[in-house]
Each structure stands twice: as structure tokens, then as C-alpha cells.
Design a protein around this motif. Structure first.
Motif, short mmCIF file in Angstrom:
data_model
loop_
_atom_site.label_atom_id
_atom_site.label_comp_id
_atom_site.label_asym_id
_atom_site.label_seq_id
_atom_site.Cartn_x
_atom_site.Cartn_y
_atom_site.Cartn_z
N PHE A 57 0.92 -1.23 -0.01
CA PHE A 57 -0.10 -0.40 -0.13
C PHE A 57 0.63 1.18 0.06
CE2 PHE A 57 -4.55 -0.91 1.25
CZ PHE A 57 -4.89 -2.08 0.47
N HIS A 58 1.68 0.99 1.07
CA HIS A 58 2.51 2.94 0.36
C HIS A 58 3.69 2.26 0.06
CE1 HIS A 58 5.00 0.37 4.78
NE2 HIS A 58 5.37 0.63 3.72
N ALA A 59 4.16 0.92 -0.11
CA ALA A 59 6.13 0.35 -0.98
C ALA A 59 5.59 -1.17 -0.83
CB ALA A 59 6.87 0.71 0.02
N LEU A 104 1.06 5.97 -1.77
CA LEU A 104 2.68 4.74 -2.77
C LEU A 104 3.65 6.76 -2.80
CD1 LEU A 104 2.28 2.51 -5.37
CD2 LEU A 104 2.94 2.34 -3.68
N GLN A 105 3.03 7.40 -3.45
CA GLN A 105 3.89 8.64 -3.84
C GLN A 105 3.91 9.29 -2.32
OE1 GLN A 105 1.90 11.41 -6.36
NE2 GLN A 105 3.71 13.13 -6.56
N ASP A 106 3.61 9.43 -1.35
CA ASP A 106 4.15 10.01 -0.07
C ASP A 106 4.69 8.64 0.95
OD1 ASP A 106 3.30 12.77 -0.26
OD2 ASP A 106 1.78 12.18 -0.18
N PHE A 107 5.09 7.41 -0.07
CA PHE A 107 5.92 6.01 1.11
C PHE A 107 4.90 6.41 2.56
CE2 PHE A 107 9.59 4.45 2.94
CZ PHE A 107 9.20 3.53 2.31
N ARG A 142 2.56 10.68 4.34
CA ARG A 142 1.73 11.74 5.20
C ARG A 142 0.47 11.26 5.69
NH1 ARG A 142 -2.74 12.92 1.92
NH2 ARG A 142 -1.83 11.73 0.31
N MET A 193 -3.12 10.66 7.04
CA MET A 193 -4.35 10.53 6.35
C MET A 193 -6.05 10.58 7.55
SD MET A 193 -4.71 7.96 3.48
CE MET A 193 -3.00 8.15 2.24
N PHE A 219 9.98 8.23 -9.08
CA PHE A 219 8.72 7.95 -8.82
C PHE A 219 8.57 8.13 -7.27
CE2 PHE A 219 4.51 5.15 -7.37
CZ PHE A 219 4.20 6.51 -8.11
N GLY A 220 7.59 8.94 -6.64
CA GLY A 220 7.52 9.50 -5.19
C GLY A 220 8.99 9.46 -4.70
N PRO A 221 9.27 8.50 -3.49
CA PRO A 221 10.28 8.36 -2.55
C PRO A 221 11.33 8.01 -3.57
CG PRO A 221 8.34 6.99 -2.15
CD PRO A 221 7.63 7.31 -3.29
N TRP A 222 11.14 7.10 -4.48
CA TRP A 222 12.40 6.20 -4.98
C TRP A 222 13.13 7.27 -6.52
CZ3 TRP A 222 6.96 4.26 -4.17
CH2 TRP A 222 6.83 3.38 -2.87
N ARG A 281 -11.75 13.45 0.03
CA ARG A 281 -10.94 13.46 1.93
C ARG A 281 -9.83 14.61 1.77
NH1 ARG A 281 -6.69 11.04 2.23
NH2 ARG A 281 -6.49 10.05 0.79
N ARG A 308 3.64 21.38 -4.17
CA ARG A 308 2.73 20.16 -4.79
C ARG A 308 1.55 20.55 -5.66
NH1 ARG A 308 3.85 14.93 -1.20
NH2 ARG A 308 2.96 14.33 -2.98
#
Lengths: 258, 258, 258, 258
Positions: free
Chosen positions: B39-41, B70-73, B76, B78, C15-18, D76, D84
Motif C-alpha cells: 500500500f505504501h511500498a 505510494l507517492q508519499d510512502f 502523510r 490520513m 517516482f515518489g520516494p524512489w 477527503r 506539490r
């Protein structure tokens, strides 16, 4: 003689704010629900809601994995190496088992979705990879297969528990494959016709093709579609027709048959 | 007296073609691996490779769920309603269990990732939802918690099996929280210093803050970071230092302590 | 005689953190940057950072669309109907143009990525759909094509502005295609060899194959790879070799040639 | 006196196989369509189909960006740094412009979606970032704002072209904000009531609150919702009521007013 047959439908195919199918109505009719696992449709919330409904209605829960392709709903063929197929099957099956267990239920069967299923109906090697992946997660899971296809050949060879499936609303060619959707009559929209046809097949233990040919088949469950306007009407008609003829509608138990 | 402590690290944080961390090197050092659940990685292939490595090195496998971002790993915060938190935890935990089982291994522990963990370190209600979700999938799973935080209070109250964690490379405030990364000295980059510091904390069973204050803590495992340039060096130094002082590095067994 | 040639590289593939590739170093060497548009790699933040760097270094910005498949980096072939190909090209091209304009720059060229490019090098109909889609968004965009392939045939037929490309680190077969990566010598890792080879090809206006055959080619730009360990070294060596021989390294202007 | 007002609706909110809203019916009624850009809803194919419909019906096309969150439909709230926000606005706006241009149309207005819009109605700094990002891609784009909110304050200050919007089916508080959906009467379901109410507001150039208070407002366009069962009925009733009273329904031209 004591005959029963299972009725199954694909469910949990909504995603986020988008609804698909009338799961609540179908859960009152079917005995097995194939629940999308979030790769081609569904998300954890949709899965939980659908599984909760299945548990409440005493409907058998199935893991229904597909290709990771929301935009195409798992209907576009993908060529993936065996280890990746295996990994994505294990992931989705495990997720479904975890969700069901968390809700106090359990996943009893496994059915492939869309293009993944169609490819495995033609390609025994691919079917074997997918089924072994599912069985490596739960060796007791019942594999639902398209009767008479390569899928069936593989489960017979694996010696696992399985159930054979035919389609309530699709016409068959003489070689046992489905008539292409582009052909007239390929999809049956008349509930009465669908009911009559399925009753005959179940009684004969055979797929009856468009031309009238009988192909002996292990028919344990009838697939009802959930996402067409007439889905609920056809599902109800098939069930009523079977019951009126003394055929019980009940969950399959899984056959182990080589 | 017979003391041992576990070393853990987050792993399986690559995604598709993108690599993160030196999992192969860390698997030679740690005793527990927290494996991202997609989900995050991570993705099913990364999970399988990482779990396979953990099994080969006899490293304990943990499910390491995070926010779907994924983009914020997963870093962030929520705000999600409880039922959705529960569903996403069950889904990821089940997926990890399925993957591990398919590979002949099993998931023995559970650790929250990133912003999800930080929020649960402050919010006991949220931690309770997440931990109960994991336990509903597997009641024997060992919950890894940030020692002395709300996370620990919740597992004590739940009566489940748990393990307390401190960080190898982060300085602590006098109230037991981590010094903010923006402050000088918040992150320890010197392997020797990290090793010495952790040795003291383990021997004293206490978090030693920047000011030198001792906060009694249940220290079962040391978190080593995997994604910094000095990660492997620090991990090795901490392990060597502990072992040189007669402290065994071994998997935690999980405490059940209210 | 006054010869110049362009050097291009794929960029913005983090991409994101990668992270992927050393864009900062390559931007000091190349004259054109092909920037991923978020479907196979990149995200709006990576695009903005990469475009900002290109503007600062006076490097030409290119839209570099690929299949929507982050996990496979756009390297898996997909079969899509023409209207969907067209839509995804327009979307990505428009996004790139919008990002560049917002930063005070502009997109001057267009290059297909990965499997999408390889399919279009073989399939003129598919190349035509993609190029017409890009030109429908900006009729002045310069189409970068793999020289001598179906891609080049299509731009000649369309009458649009284009630039022919050869690869700095790949060996060629006698039919002008690339030697498969599985073959020995398919990829050139030696910076000196790569530089010498490219110098010869540019001077001869021909692809020189493994066997030494010369295939006349419109060579406007040299593709340098960005994601290999030797990428920056090869890029620098090629540039130095060309300049030492009096060939200027400068942005292509685009040819309109049927 | 010659009064006209625009009618707008959010469209293109389907995704892959999932349908949302009756865009075809709404396109016969409205004069402006706010088209989702693929981050919170829509995909390139849905965008193309919707834009094609808008062009055919002579309906103005708007870029309608939202947070990157399909599962929550952009509803949300997300906290993102300014750069960003800027990047994701530029990306989506550029994509919409590219798609429209490819189809022979053009994007004439810009409207924020969901939580992104609500946050910007309260936070002028955030609205400014978003609007400047859109204007940096196209300085002539007309910004559609929630009349009387921080959004309007920002466009007045920026000196750009803008249009003020009120909602056809939502009740207003005395401070100009919308009555929370949880309150009785917050959403108006009766087409006649909605039509009468909007007619009064347009004639008075004022938002009329629940208590009857009049708040002077620049009303250039009426927002009709597309995703409720009564959406098309309300849209039709509002249009009929306005026209019956001699108010033309026509695209806004955009005011430049500080």
C-alpha cells in the motif's frame, strides 16, 4: 436420487464511489459469491461490506483474483512470468482470507476472474501455476473451474478439491467453448429460457450446445452474472426453475476426482 | 542473567523497477524484518523476494501495513474512519500471511508503518482499531509497539502478545518522544555512538534521553533503518556492540503483560 | 562542413520516494531530455523538478509518454485499441506541455517510451496513431524516431518535423534492429568503445552493425541511457569524443523530410 | 435589461468500467461542463468521450482537477505543500487542455473539485496557489469560484478572468457558507423549489439564505449536480424556470473585476 447444485455470482465489484451490480439482491439468491480482491475491482471496504453480506445470508465466500488492471476491469490479457502470476494470486488470496477471517467468516472457494480465467481455460500450464499458488496459501480451498476446459484438467491432475461451473446466460459451441459475444444468441437475456436450459443441463449432467449436442460435464455450480440489467431476474428464474423440478440449490462440497 | 534482544528493520520497500534499501545486507544482521504490504511500498513480487530472503536467513517475518499512498510512502497523515482503518489493516495483514504461507514461511509479528504508526503512538483509540484488526486475522500475531507510547498502553490493555521497540539512530526527548528530525542531533549517523547508546539502553532497560534522563522501558527489539546511506554500518555496529557485551541478538518471543 | 548532433536521455523516471538515474549529472551533458509523464514513471513533482533542471541547463524538454504501468515501468507490451492509444498520448503530452509552460519552458519534442516505442518501431499503423495524437495537441512538436524503423517511415509520410535517433550503448543487427539484450555484446559498457563507435556512425551518417555493415541513417540525436551504473561515464565519453573530432553537440532543429 | 446565466455541472466522473452520472442528458441542459482530469475520477478515455460530447453540444469545457484519490473521489482533505499543489494543478490542467485540443476543442474554464475546492473556499493562500498554477498554464482561462468565499477574494486580487457560482440544490447559511449536509433541508430535492429559488437569486443578484437573508453575490453560473437520482430533473427545472422568466441560459464570458 438427491441432486443439488450451487449458484454463484461475481460480487464486490464496486470501487470507491462507483457502484457495480446489485449484490444485496443477488446474495438472497446465490449460494456462493466470488468476491473481487482489489486488483481488477473492489477495495478493502467493498470487500468487507460484500463479505459481511455473504456471511449474513449464509452464502459461501470465494476469493476472485484478477489481473491488476482497474481501468480494464481485469478483462485485458496480460502476459506475466510464472513467478509473478504466483505472487499476485497468493497476495489476493491471502488478502481475501484475512478479510473474511477478520469478519468471522472464511474463504471456502477460489475462482479466477476475466482475462485471467479465459487464458487459464486455454492454457493448462498457466492454470496450474494459479491453482498451485492458491493451494499453497490454503490447501483446502475449493477451486471453481470452467467445466470441460484446461482448468478442469489441471484440478483433476492436482488432486485438489474442485467444483465444475457452467454459465447460465451464455450459449456454448460444440467444442465446449462459449459462443463469442459478437455472435447473435451468444448471451441469453430471457430468464425463462435461461432457467429451462440450465435445468436441462443439470439433469443431463451435460453442457448442451447451440446445435443441441450434449457434452458430458461435471456441473456443480451455475454462474450467474451480476452486472447486467437482467442479472437478478435471470438468477431468480434459474433458481425457481431448478427448485420447481426438485433440484436443491445448495453450496457445492467440492469433489476430489482425478 | 540471560539477556537477548531482537534487531528489526523495515524491508521490502522497493516497488516495481525502483529499489530502496539494501535488504540482502540487512537480512544478514537483523532477526526480524517488517515487510511492506503493497500500500505504501512493495508489490507482490518485492514481497515474495523479501520474504524468501528472510526465510533463507531465518529472520522473523512481520506484516508492515501503511496508508495507501505510494507517492508519499505512507508518510502523510490520513484521517480515515475506524471501519476503513480496520479493513485496510485486515487486507494487508491477510495478504502478507498468504504470501508467507505460500513460500513455506509464516508472519509472526505486526508493525505499523510511517504516519499510521506515528498517529497510533499518540492516539490509543486508533491504535486499538489497528491492533484489533490484525488480531482478528491472526490472534497469535505479536504486535510490535513503540515502547512507552499509546501503542504500548493499548497492547497491555488488549492482553495480546507484544514486543517493545526503541530506535537505534534517533535521539529521545525527556517525555519519551523522538526528537524532531529538524533538530540538530535528532538522527545519529555515527555507528559507534549508536552502538554504545543502544547497549546502555538495553542494559538499563530504559530509554536514555538527550538530557540523560532514564525512562524505564520494555525493550525487546531495536529498530534499524534500512534506507539511509549508513544503515548497514549502524546495524552492524549495534549488533557487534551488543554481542561483545554478552547480549544475545535473537528474535523476541513476545510478552503478554498488562 | 558544419556538423552537429544532439544528445538525449530519458529522465524524470523517479517516482515518489524512489529515485532512478542521475538526472542532475546527465543534464550537464545532454542537449535534450525525454521526461516521463507519470504513466510508466514520474509524477507531477518529479516532472516539475526535472523540467526545472532542464530549463536551467538549457536542455530541450521532450514529452516521453509510456503505457500506464508503473510496476513494469512501461516495458510490458499492451494491446490497446487505437482510440485509447490516442487518448493516453494526448493526455500525457498535454500534461507535459502544461507543466513546462507553468515553469516558463516549453515542450519541443516527443519520444515514445519502452514497449510502446518498440511496438511502434515494428508497427507503422500504431506509430501513426501515436504521432498523430501528439501532433493534434501540438502540430509543431518534433517527433524523435528510432532511425530506419517504421517510426521513421511514418514521420516521413506525415510530413511533420522529426529527428532520427541511434543508441549509444546498443549493438545493431544487420537489418537495423537492436541486438537482443540476451546476446553477448548487445549492450556496450565501455565508454571509450561507445564514444568511438558513435563518432564513426555520426561521421558516416550510418548505423554500423556488429558485422561492420553500414546502413545509411538520418542521425540527429544519440540516445544515452540514464539508469545504468556507467550511464554518466558513457554519456561524457561520447560527448567528449564527438567534440574532440570537431562535431558540435547541440539541439536538433527537426527535419521535415518525406 | 438583458440578463443571462450559465448552468454548469461536474462531468466525466466515470472511471474504466464504472459509470457515474448521466452526462449525455446533462449535456443537453448545461452550458458549461467541469470535466474530471483523472486524479479523483475520469480517465483519458472518459475525458475524451465527455469532451467530445461537450463539443458536439456546444457546451463549454472546463478543467476540473481534484486530489489524487480515486477511492475517496477527491472528497477527503489532504494537506500538501504549495509546490506539490501547484504541480498537480498544472499537470491536470495541461492534460485537459491537451485532450481538448486533440479533439478540436478548447478548455475555457477551470474549477476545483471536492475537498480541494472546499479547502480553497476557506483558505485564500491555498486558492491563490491553485489559481496561479492554472493561470501559469493558460493566462486566459476563466476561473470559476464559489461566490462570496475566499476563492472569489483571490481572483479579484489576481485580476484574472472569473465567474461566480452558486449551487442549485444546496441551502445557504447566513454567513454565505453551505448548510452542512447532515442538517435537514441542506440538500434540495424538489425540482420546482430549486428552480424558484435560483430564479430569485439570479434576479436579486444575491444568495438567499435559509433564514431569508440576502447576501449580494456575483452570480454568473449555477452549479447543477450530476450524480444524484434527481440531478437531471432539477437541472431541467432550473433551466425552464429561468427561461420562462426571460433569463437566457448562456455561457459566462468571464468578468475581470477587482
Amino acid at each position: 436420487m438427491n441432486i443439488s447444485v450451487d449458484l454463484n455470482a461475481d460480487m464486490g465489484e464496486s470501487f470507491g464511489p462507483w457502484k457495480m451490480g446489485d449484490d444485496a439482491a443477488l446474495l438472497k439468491i446465490v449460494t456462493s459469491a466470488n468476491i473481487a480482491c482489489g486488483f481488477h475491482a473492489g477495495d478493502p471496504d467493498v470487500m468487507a461490506a460484500t463479505m459481511g453480506g455473504a456471511i449474513a445470508e449464509n452464502v459461501g465466500i470465494g476469493a476472485h483474483p484478477g489481473f491488476a488492471d482497474l481501468q480494464d476491469f481485469g478483462r485485458r490479457r496480460m502476459s506475466l512470468p510464472k513467478d509473478r502470476l504466483q505472487n499476485m494470486i497468493r497476495y489476493q488470496t491471502g488478502a481475501a482470507i484475512g478479510m473474511a477471517r477478520g469478519l468471522g467468516g472464511h474463504v471456502r472457494h477460489f475462482k479466477l476472474h476475466g482475462a485471467l480465467s479465459n487464458m487459464c481455460a486455454e492454457d493448462a500450464d498457466m492454470a496450474r501455476v494459479c491453482y498451485q499458488a492458491a493451494l499453497s496459501v490454503d490447501p483446502d480451498i475449493i477451486i471453481m473451474v470452467q467445466a470441460t476446459t484446461a482448468q478442469e484438467a489441471v484440478v483433476r491432475d492436482l488432486g485438489c478439491s474442485w467444483a465444475g461451473e457452467i454459465f447460465a446466460d451464455r450459449a456454448y459451441n460444440d467444442n465446449g467453448t462459449l459462443v463469442d459475444r459478437s455472435q447473435p444468441g451468444a448471451v441469453i437475456h430471457d430468464p425463462d429460457l435461461a432457467g429451462q436450459r440450465i435445468l436441462e443441463m443439470v439433469k443431463q449432467s451435460a453442457i448442451i450446445t447451440e446445435s443441441g449436442k450434449h457434452i458430458p460435464a461435471s456441473i456443480d455450480t451455475i454462474c450467474l452474472h451480476g452486472d447486467t440489467p437482467t442479472a437478478v431476474a435471470i438468477a431468480g428464474a434459474v433458481k425457481a426453475k431448478l427448485q420447481a423440478d426438485g433440484i436443491a440449490v445448495a453450496q457445492f462440497t467440492g469433489r476430489r476426482q482425478g
